[in-house]
Design a protein around this motif. Sequence first.
Motif, PDB file in Angstrom:
ATOM      1  N   SER A   1      16.521 123.215  43.062  1.00  0.00           N
ATOM      2  CA  SER A   1      17.769 122.333  42.998  1.00  0.00           C
ATOM      3  C   SER A   1      17.363 121.091  43.716  1.00  0.00           C
ATOM      4  CB  SER A   1      19.165 122.556  43.906  1.00  0.00           C
ATOM      5  OG  SER A   1      19.242 123.982  43.710  1.00  0.00           O
ATOM      6  N   ALA A   2      16.399 121.216  44.622  1.00  0.00           N
ATOM      7  CA  ALA A   2      15.934 120.218  45.434  1.00  0.00           C
ATOM      8  C   ALA A   2      14.653 119.532  44.662  1.00  0.00           C
ATOM      9  CB  ALA A   2      15.359 120.202  46.556  1.00  0.00           C
ATOM     10  N   GLY A   3      14.525 119.719  43.332  1.00  0.00           N
ATOM     11  CA  GLY A   3      13.424 119.034  42.498  1.00  0.00           C
ATOM     12  C   GLY A   3      12.193 119.859  42.552  1.00  0.00           C
ATOM     13  N   GLY A   4      12.100 120.831  43.583  1.00  0.00           N
ATOM     14  CA  GLY A   4      10.648 121.488  43.171  1.00  0.00           C
ATOM     15  C   GLY A   4      10.623 122.581  42.124  1.00  0.00           C
ATOM     16  N   ARG A   5       9.352 123.427  42.105  1.00  0.00           N
ATOM     17  CA  ARG A   5       9.123 124.535  41.043  1.00  0.00           C
ATOM     18  C   ARG A   5       8.717 125.793  42.034  1.00  0.00           C
ATOM     19  NH1 ARG A   5       4.451 124.814  37.223  1.00  0.00           N
ATOM     20  NH2 ARG A   5       5.277 126.318  35.781  1.00  0.00           N
ATOM     21  N   ALA A   6       9.657 126.835  41.567  1.00  0.00           N
ATOM     22  CA  ALA A   6       9.455 128.021  42.492  1.00  0.00           C
ATOM     23  C   ALA A   6       9.458 129.252  41.579  1.00  0.00           C
ATOM     24  CB  ALA A   6      10.292 128.025  43.707  1.00  0.00           C
ATOM     25  N   ALA A   7       8.955 130.172  41.788  1.00  0.00           N
ATOM     26  CA  ALA A   7       9.364 131.760  41.089  1.00  0.00           C
ATOM     27  C   ALA A   7       9.245 132.789  42.119  1.00  0.00           C
ATOM     28  CB  ALA A   7       8.332 131.736  39.902  1.00  0.00           C
ATOM     29  N   TRP A   8       9.676 133.924  41.979  1.00  0.00           N
ATOM     30  CA  TRP A   8       9.672 134.994  42.927  1.00  0.00           C
ATOM     31  C   TRP A   8       9.013 136.204  42.216  1.00  0.00           C
ATOM     32  CZ3 TRP A   8      12.764 138.800  41.597  1.00  0.00           C
ATOM     33  CH2 TRP A   8      13.839 138.520  40.767  1.00  0.00           C
TER      34      TRP A   8
END
Length: 258
Positions: free
Chosen positions: A54-61
């Motif tokens: 939501s803050a514009g970053g890229r993430a996976a878990w």
Amino acid sequence: MSDSTSPRVAIVTGASSGIGRALARVLALEEGFAVGLVARRVDRLKALAGEIRSAGGRAAWAGAGVGDRDAMRRAVAALVGELGPVDLFVAGAGVAHETNALAPEAQAFEREVRTNLLGAFYGIEAVVPGMVERGRGHVVAISSLAARRGFPGAGGYCATKIALTRLMESLRLDWKRAGIRATTVHPGFVKSEITARRTQPMPFLMETEPAARRIARAIRRGRKRCDFPWPTALLSRLAPLLPDAVLRRTNGRHRPDG
Ligand SMILES: NC(=O)c1ccc[n+]([C@@H]2O[C@H](COP(=O)([O-])OP(=O)(O)OC[C@H]3O[C@@H](n4cnc5c(N)ncnc54)[C@H](OP(=O)(O)O)[C@@H]3O)[C@@H](O)[C@H]2O)c1
């Protein structure tokens, strides 16, 4: 596949709380990494990944216990599949149990060895071949200033942390010619779930965010060692010189005389 326009990829273990969580956020939102989050509490990883996106970053878990070698391999493979090859690996997962010297109990000690030491190595085992192949990479391990000497009530923790520090010290020498950097982080007291459980005094206790930024800066600068906060780091250098009686008074909990 990542190319020169793709964000660099970082995997952080222990990303569900404390230092690992804060560091993953900083790497994603301030340092431009796509971050792969690893820990056992997947609800927290999902929430953090959502927050970063939501803050514009890229993430996976990927949910995994770091002390489970196959699970770590699967987690790293899944994250590489989703984000691309790993540029930065942070072995942040850790546990701290009391070591009761008067009623020694192996289970807690085994958990510390499995998580703090084997867990870090399983992650390293999973990411380093890819780094060697590409001729670059950076491995970070979160050790502790508790590695400076054996503190009362913390034999297992201190033993795993000095072992991790020595392991990184040695690996670094061999990684250099393969283009892989190594940073070993030695925090003092930082607000987290571990320190929330402590009843002993915690001088110079730090907030989690500034600690994460301190680590991110050391990563950016390619430092081989990152010790903080400076007063605790300085005092910890003197710890090996302190008489046993001083340490027993400040920290001891298992002595029959208190
Ligand atoms: N806070 C301090 O004062 C301090 C000082 C020096 C060093 N450190 C080190 O900093 C690191 C982070 O600790 P913290 O203080 O931020 O504590 P924390 O808030 O308790 O975080 C520990 C993290 O490790 C993960 N973890 C624990 N066991 C795991 C396992 N078997 N498999 C996968 N993940 C596991 C936890 O996630 P799940 O429970 O969701 O799996 C959690 O994300 C640790 O290595 C600790 O030793 C902390």
